[in-house]
Design an enzyme around this catalytic site. Sequence first.
Site, PDB file in Angstrom:
ATOM      1  N   GLU A   1      -5.437   2.692   6.194  1.00  0.00           N
ATOM      2  CA  GLU A   1      -4.737   2.454   4.662  1.00  0.00           C
ATOM      3  C   GLU A   1      -5.359   4.485   3.458  1.00  0.00           C
ATOM      4  O   GLU A   1      -5.134   4.858   2.822  1.00  0.00           O
ATOM      5  CB  GLU A   1      -5.510   1.392   3.675  1.00  0.00           C
ATOM      6  CG  GLU A   1      -5.121   1.191   2.026  1.00  0.00           C
ATOM      7  CD  GLU A   1      -6.386  -0.744   2.510  1.00  0.00           C
ATOM      8  OE1 GLU A   1      -6.547  -0.039   1.105  1.00  0.00           O
ATOM      9  OE2 GLU A   1      -5.869  -0.934   2.793  1.00  0.00           O
TER      10      GLU A   1
ATOM     11  N   SER B   1     -11.577  -0.336   2.468  1.00  0.00           N
ATOM     12  CA  SER B   1     -10.816  -1.273   3.909  1.00  0.00           C
ATOM     13  C   SER B   1     -10.137   0.161   4.560  1.00  0.00           C
ATOM     14  O   SER B   1      -9.677   0.814   3.842  1.00  0.00           O
ATOM     15  CB  SER B   1      -9.119  -2.346   3.603  1.00  0.00           C
ATOM     16  OG  SER B   1     -10.053  -3.509   2.963  1.00  0.00           O
TER      17      SER B   1
ATOM     18  N   ARG C   1       1.247  -1.033  -0.009  1.00  0.00           N
ATOM     19  CA  ARG C   1       0.133  -0.028  -0.035  1.00  0.00           C
ATOM     20  C   ARG C   1       0.719   1.190  -0.047  1.00  0.00           C
ATOM     21  O   ARG C   1       0.745   2.565   0.817  1.00  0.00           O
ATOM     22  CB  ARG C   1      -0.838   0.078   1.321  1.00  0.00           C
ATOM     23  CG  ARG C   1      -1.877  -1.006   0.917  1.00  0.00           C
ATOM     24  CD  ARG C   1      -2.739  -0.828  -0.361  1.00  0.00           C
ATOM     25  NE  ARG C   1      -3.622  -2.193  -0.384  1.00  0.00           N
ATOM     26  CZ  ARG C   1      -3.246  -3.942  -0.293  1.00  0.00           C
ATOM     27  NH1 ARG C   1      -2.528  -3.529  -1.541  1.00  0.00           N
ATOM     28  NH2 ARG C   1      -4.176  -4.571  -0.471  1.00  0.00           N
TER      29      ARG C   1
END
Length: 345
Positions: free
Chosen positions: A328, A232, A162
Amino acid sequence: MSSPNTSLKAFNTLGLEVSAQALYIADTPKAIINAWQATQQANQPFIVLGEGSNVLFLENFHGGVIINAIKGISLEEKAESWHLHIGAGENWHELVEHTLKKGITGLENLALIPGMAGSAPIQNIGAYGVEFKDICQYVEVLHLPTQELVRLHRDECQFGYRDSIFKHEMKENYVIIAVGLRLAKQWKPVLSYGDLAKLNPATVCAWDVFNAVCHMRKSKLPDPRETGNVGSFFKNPLITHELASTLLQKWPEMPHYPQENDQVKLAAGWLIDQCNLKGHQVGGAAVHRQQALVLINENQATPQDIVALAHEVRNHVGEKFNVWLEPEVRFIGAQGERNAVEVIS
């Protein structure tokens, strides 16, 4: 360009009622430069969005929001692979479907990931055993101060979990214009995660993987058009092998995935679930009842509700497992991006 104090509710998938000083829809590199120059002349900050599917606005934004709407998909066929050049404003999931319909395989594990193609390299998006870096050939960026187009080879993008150069050195003054993908003609299914492990490697086709991924995501993740969310909210944490061994002694059923560099990846959703937080609410924000990794705007949540909920989730997991989750999602304050961990700590 729109009028001052334009609502951004339609431009963030959390559906938060926040505004910006100005909003620009830019479908060419020149339009992006013009919008950027307007914010510079007004001495205002600016940010570039695709679908707003990975941002949390903490408050009204005191500058210009540029929506990157550059379209276009071109395809070149070579002996062993297909090469695609994709405008940053193309919808990612529609791209996955488009390639499969043309008989081009390799993107099926990344189906139903929200957002635009231009956002994919920033996060190095990934799901079910495949990451963007696995199929990326290059990323084309526009350097705003010089108006120069720069093409970065995959190895120059500093892809991590990420993570990428676009979150660090190229965070300021660079805008992704297009991505180049290389998809091998010799297809190898990636069936290591979730229900994909139930598929037969000998008979499976790319459409089977695509359909299974869509089914898994739809069964767990709420549609942002119906319930505001950013998918998410937290990264799956990477921890030391030593800490993982300690945790597995107490929770032998804990999902864990050994990585390189002697690290182990854990499932953030499982950790949150063990804290019995599904359905937990703060104001209008809640932990999704089917997938604990997703925070939702259940009832006219404010940015403060989402932040407070994220803080509680992080603390519960940290106190129980000594694992401290990191968002995230990108946190955007009045003047630009903020450090998400600092905001929720």
